[in-house]
Design a protein around this motif. Structure first.
Motif, short mmCIF file in Angstrom:
data_model
loop_
_atom_site.label_atom_id
_atom_site.label_comp_id
_atom_site.label_asym_id
_atom_site.label_seq_id
_atom_site.Cartn_x
_atom_site.Cartn_y
_atom_site.Cartn_z
N THR A 223 0.83 -1.21 0.00
CA THR A 223 0.00 0.00 0.00
C THR A 223 0.86 1.26 0.00
O THR A 223 0.58 2.22 -0.74
N SER A 224 1.92 1.27 0.81
CA SER A 224 2.76 2.47 0.86
C SER A 224 3.52 2.68 -0.44
O SER A 224 3.72 3.83 -0.86
N LEU A 225 3.92 1.62 -1.12
CA LEU A 225 4.56 1.76 -2.42
C LEU A 225 3.60 2.35 -3.45
O LEU A 225 3.99 3.18 -4.28
N ILE A 226 2.35 1.93 -3.39
CA ILE A 226 1.33 2.49 -4.29
C ILE A 226 1.16 3.99 -4.01
O ILE A 226 1.07 4.80 -4.94
N VAL A 227 1.13 4.35 -2.74
CA VAL A 227 1.01 5.76 -2.37
C VAL A 227 2.19 6.56 -2.92
O VAL A 227 2.02 7.66 -3.48
N VAL A 228 3.40 6.01 -2.78
CA VAL A 228 4.59 6.69 -3.27
C VAL A 228 4.55 6.86 -4.79
O VAL A 228 4.88 7.91 -5.33
N VAL A 229 4.13 5.82 -5.49
CA VAL A 229 4.05 5.88 -6.96
C VAL A 229 3.03 6.93 -7.39
O VAL A 229 3.29 7.72 -8.30
N ILE A 230 1.89 6.96 -6.74
CA ILE A 230 0.85 7.93 -7.11
C ILE A 230 1.29 9.35 -6.75
O ILE A 230 1.12 10.28 -7.55
N GLY A 231 1.85 9.52 -5.56
CA GLY A 231 2.22 10.85 -5.10
C GLY A 231 3.44 11.42 -5.77
O GLY A 231 3.54 12.62 -6.01
N GLY A 232 4.39 10.56 -6.10
CA GLY A 232 5.62 11.02 -6.73
C GLY A 232 6.82 10.81 -5.84
O GLY A 232 6.78 11.05 -4.62
N ALA A 243 -2.12 9.17 -0.19
CA ALA A 243 -2.60 8.36 0.93
C ALA A 243 -4.08 8.62 1.20
O ALA A 243 -4.84 7.69 1.48
N ILE A 244 -4.49 9.89 1.11
CA ILE A 244 -5.90 10.21 1.31
C ILE A 244 -6.75 9.54 0.23
O ILE A 244 -7.80 8.95 0.51
N LEU A 245 -6.28 9.61 -1.02
CA LEU A 245 -7.01 8.97 -2.12
C LEU A 245 -7.16 7.47 -1.89
O LEU A 245 -8.25 6.91 -2.03
N ILE A 246 -6.06 6.82 -1.50
CA ILE A 246 -6.10 5.37 -1.29
C ILE A 246 -7.01 5.03 -0.11
O ILE A 246 -7.80 4.08 -0.16
N GLY A 247 -6.90 5.80 0.98
CA GLY A 247 -7.75 5.55 2.14
C GLY A 247 -9.23 5.67 1.82
O GLY A 247 -10.04 4.82 2.23
N LEU A 248 -9.59 6.69 1.06
CA LEU A 248 -10.99 6.89 0.70
C LEU A 248 -11.47 5.83 -0.28
O LEU A 248 -12.59 5.30 -0.14
N ILE A 249 -10.64 5.50 -1.26
CA ILE A 249 -11.04 4.48 -2.24
C ILE A 249 -11.23 3.13 -1.56
O ILE A 249 -12.20 2.41 -1.85
N GLU A 250 -10.32 2.77 -0.67
CA GLU A 250 -10.45 1.49 0.04
C GLU A 250 -11.72 1.46 0.88
O GLU A 250 -12.46 0.48 0.88
N THR A 251 -11.97 2.56 1.61
CA THR A 251 -13.11 2.58 2.53
C THR A 251 -14.43 2.54 1.77
O THR A 251 -15.31 1.70 2.07
N PHE A 252 -14.61 3.42 0.80
CA PHE A 252 -15.86 3.43 0.05
C PHE A 252 -15.96 2.23 -0.89
O PHE A 252 -17.05 1.72 -1.14
#
Length: 286
Positions: A223-232, A243-252
């Protein structure tokens, strides 16, 4: 509407947890150019050490501080004994940190066993607030607050301090920083220890939120690697948004598309890579 609000806050809480670990990972990647696949095990260590300290009658807050400090020291040892020998050697970094991840994870299994554990919410935060007919745990709001405070501290540290300026310069031109007489080795050690401490912080705060189990280091690393790839790469701001995007997507996603929530996360990563390969806030490589 109250259900939406509760899920929104839950997504933010998980997002802040991901941000705390991904911020340390992206800073290490950006400044040191180190691919640290053992980063997830530092999250695991932080969580289990706090659990042990609390079983020794330490308060949650003391256990948190001790776990962060001990993990930061472990980070210093890893950097000085192992990482320092392979700067600039990406394949060796991957193999070494991959091996360290197995060693640390198996050591954790040997010390704490394989049974899932739970960490109690500190008494000060063991309450809920009402959102319409719904209730929301106050501890999750606390995690959101800590994540936002960390983002503010990182902004101040990066923009307003001399060390932050050195780190920014190191991201752009490490040779120049070294030529100015700055001890790059000490900077790298400090950065690695800081990243390890952030991983431990997120592990301790995540204990009451997601539980504790051997194997979670792999889940949190992915998950953290995905966050890093998305964020830059090298951008804590990108990690914050990602991280906010991933947290919201996972939750909803778990509510609306329970069998597709992780697929949606990976699709988001693919879309970002297609449109902006360097990530949302990453530096464009000439």
């Amino acid at each position: 509407m109250s259900i939406f609000s509760v899920q929104l806050l839950t997504g933010l809480a998980y997002g802040m947890l991901y941000f705390m670990i991904a911020a340390g990972l992206t800073i290490i990647l950006g400044v040191m150019n180190i691919v640290n696949l053992a980063h997830g095990t530092l999250f695991l260590l932080g969580s289990y050490m706090a659990f042990t300290f609390m079983n020794q009658q330490f308060s949650f807050w003391i256990a948190l501080l001790l776990s962060v400090a001990v993990t930061a020291v472990i980070g210093i040892i890893i950097e000085k004994l192992f990482i320092r020998q392979i700067y600039g050697k990406e394949l060796e970094q991957v193999l070494l940190t991959f091996g360290l991840a197995f060693v640390i994870a198996d050591t954790a299994k040997w010390i704490w066993g394989t049974e899932p554990q739970t960490m109690a919410v500190p008494a000060l935060l063991d309450s809920s607030i009402s959102i319409g007919p719904m209730v929301f745990p106050f501890y999750r709001l606390f995690v959101v607050l800590i994540g936002c405070l960390l983002a503010l501290l990182l902004w101040y540290f990066e923009s307003k301090t001399r060390i932050g300026a050195i780190i920014r310069a190191g991201v752009d031109d490490r040779a120049m920083v070294s030529a100015l007489g700055i001890n790059v080795g000490a900077v790298f050690t400090g950065v690695f220890a800081f990243g390890a401490g952030l991983a431990a912080l997120s592990g301790v705060l995540g204990g009451p939120l997601i539980g504790m189990y051997t194997g979670m280091e792999s889940d949190i690393l992915v998950t953290s690697l995905i966050v890093v790839v998305i964020g830059g790469l090298g951008s804590w701001k990108g990690s914050f948004i990602g991280a906010i995007l991933i947290g919201l997507i996972e939750t909803f996603g778990k509510i609306w598309f329970p069998s597709l929530s992780m697929l949606i996360v990976f699709l988001l990563m693919v879309v970002v890579l297609i449109i902006r390969p360097q990530g949302l806030f990453g530096r464009e490589v000439a």
